[in-house]
Design an enzyme around this catalytic site. Structure first.
Site, short mmCIF file in Angstrom:
data_model
loop_
_atom_site.label_atom_id
_atom_site.label_comp_id
_atom_site.label_asym_id
_atom_site.label_seq_id
_atom_site.Cartn_x
_atom_site.Cartn_y
_atom_site.Cartn_z
N LYS A 77 1.51 -2.58 48.37
CA LYS A 77 1.34 -1.32 47.64
C LYS A 77 1.17 -1.60 46.15
O LYS A 77 1.83 -2.49 45.60
CB LYS A 77 2.56 -0.41 47.89
CG LYS A 77 2.43 1.00 47.33
CD LYS A 77 3.64 1.84 47.73
CE LYS A 77 3.56 3.25 47.16
NZ LYS A 77 4.71 4.09 47.59
N SER A 152 3.92 8.52 49.62
CA SER A 152 2.93 7.96 48.69
C SER A 152 2.32 6.64 49.16
O SER A 152 1.32 6.18 48.59
CB SER A 152 3.59 7.73 47.32
OG SER A 152 4.65 6.79 47.41
N SER A 176 8.42 8.07 51.42
CA SER A 176 7.07 7.57 51.17
C SER A 176 6.65 6.40 52.04
O SER A 176 5.49 5.99 52.00
CB SER A 176 6.92 7.17 49.70
OG SER A 176 6.90 8.30 48.88
#
EC number: 6.3.5.7
Length: 491
Positions: A77, A152, A176
């Site tokens: 990420k 997210s 997330s």
């Protein structure tokens, strides 16, 4: 090859059935062939990855010891640092920021011979639940390209779902990892607060953030945690929670008592509710007893979360001012104007919204009304979980009230915040939780069930997730929205 789990790929490398270079090239070919439609990766580290793959192949040829992640491609990420690679947090504010050091999780992965493929898309500064708040591109759900992948960590979930990598790193501040995992039909694990080092993670909510893995099967969660969990001298919040390995813990006995806050299920879409009770039936068939528990305080979790998270975000993001870090505007008449313009140009609407909310609840006039009351209710919520765990070993809850929503159905910000109702309490209480695929909705979209444990009981929660996976026979779901992704001769 995409059908192999990370464990199976590692075993193939150890047995000299395939080279690490061949594995790496194969997954880059998949990404380059299909990710244009999905948009999971923001950047690739191809030259670096192939160089590392070659070095691991050399170690194998010489008979040198190799790490437990040898040959396994991993996506990261884009709020986690890799030395010499951009960390943008999907924000214009950090569009040109190159990480000067490795995050601890990255360093530990590379020590175990994992291959880092590149950086994955996300909601800007990890604030959002759709991955539509990225400043650079939208990520689409591989199950339906007109639907969101969640957020997210939407890029991480989409990449694993599309089999661009068997493991991806995400971060979970209020769901997330777990929510996009459920939306994309993969496994997502949020460790206990302090179980995994946050050194090298760009902070959103410092008392809430936790790095964790997304995978296709629970066994790969265990493998990833064995590689990077544990105390880190660079992160004072880390602890040594665990005895033995996560992989060994998968064979432990299933907990006998599973608590369910039934009074908290009214907001579920009907087929999601049916699916959740089917998941409970799977656990009952293994000998677990389902009991009702009182977690009525969860009705306060969302407002408390947005008070605490926004306050911490406003504080953490104050450093991005165009002087110390981040985008600097081209022209300003004075320092104050430069600060204001740089932040206005650098931050998107959702990040700005949360900074404003955070500064509001921390203001002298409002701190006692909002922030201090919020932290007091957080303490009450922690006590409620502690009381619940006196009655049961594990708590089962849905992950989301519905399957992945369409782009056209993306709600207003407050309505999106309310979608976090089943996930944020875990972060507020510092607990571990795993989201495991539990079937498909009537529309053929993936659903997930969430198992929550006491703080530090991460190995037990992985074992529960593994047991559910094996007995439900819901394993390795393959999306069909992208032509050729799974039937295009790329075995």
């Amino acid at each position: 090859m995409y059908r192999k789990s990370a464990l199976e790929l590692r075993d193939a490398v150890v047995n000299r059935e395939i080279s690490v270079t061949a594995i790496t090239e194969y997954f880059y070919h998949r990404i380059e062939s299909y990710d244009e439609q999905i948009g999971s990766f923001l950047s690739l580290c191809k030259e670096r990855a192939l160089l590392r793959a070659s070095r691991i192949d050399d170690k194998l040829a010489k008979g040198d010891p190799i790490g437990i992640l040898a040959g396994i491609p991993i996506g990261v990420k884009d709020n986690i640092h890799i030395t010499g690679v951009k960390t943008t947090c999907a924000s214009k504010m950090l569009e040109n920021f190159v990480a000067p050091f490795d995050a601890t999780v990255v360093r530990r992965i590379e020590m175990e011979d994992g291959i880092l493929l590149g950086k994955l898309n996300m909601d800007e500064f990890a604030m959002g639940s759709t991955t539509r708040y990225s400043a650079f591109q939208h990520t689409n759900n591989p199950w339906d390209l007109e639907r969101v992948p969640g957020g997210s960590s939407g890029g991480s979930a989409a990449a694993v779902s599309a089999r661009f990598c068997p493991i991806a790193l995400g971060s979970d501040t209020g769901g997330s990892i777990r929510q996009p995992a459920a939306f994309c039909g993969v496994v997502g694990f949020k460790p206990s607060y302090g179980a995994v080092s946050r050194y090298g993670l760009v902070a959103f909510g410092s008392s809430l953030d936790q790095i964790g893995p997304l995978t296709t099967v629970v066994e790969d969660v265990a493998l990833a945690m064995d590689a990077f969990a544990g105390r880190d001298i660079k992160d004072a919040t880390t602890r040594d929670f665990f005895r033995g390995t996560f992989s060994q813990a998968l064979s432990l006995e299933v907990p006998k008592l599973i608590g369910v806050p039934r009074g908290f299920l009214d907001g579920l879409q009907e087929d999601c509710k049916e699916n959740f009770f089917e998941a409970l039936a799977v656990m009952e068939r293994q000998g677990s007893r389902i009991i009702d528990i009182d977690l009525s305080v969860l009705k306060h979790a969302v407002p408390v979360y947005y008070i605490v998270a926004s306050a911490e975000a406003a504080t953490n993001l104050a450093r991005f001012d165009g002087v110390r870090y981040g985008h600097r505007c081209a022209q300003a008449d004075n320092m104050q104007e430069m600060y204001a313009r740089s932040r206005k140009e650098g931050f998107g609407k959702e990040v700005t919204r949360r900074i404003l909310l955070g500064n509001y609840v921390l203001s002298a006039e409002r701190q006692n009304i909002f922030y201090k009351k919020g932290t007091a209710v957080r303490a009450t919520l922690i006590e409620a979980f502690q009381s619940a765990f006196e009655c049961c070993d594990v708590i089962a809850m849905p992950v989301c009230a519905s399957p992945a929503i369409r782009d056209t159905d993306v709600l207003d910000p407050v309505s999106l915040y309310l979608q976090d109702i089943y996930t944020v309490a875990v972060n507020l209480a510092y607990l571990p939780a795993i989201s495991v695929p539990s079937g498909l909705s009537k529309e053929g979209l993936p659903l997930g069930v969430q198992f929550i444990g006491k703080r530090g009981a991460d190995q037990q929660i992985c074992q529960v997730g593994y047991s559910f996976q094996e007995h439900s026979q819901i394993k390795q779901l393959y999306p069909k929205a992208v032509n050729g992704l799974f039937d295009g001769g790329m075995e």
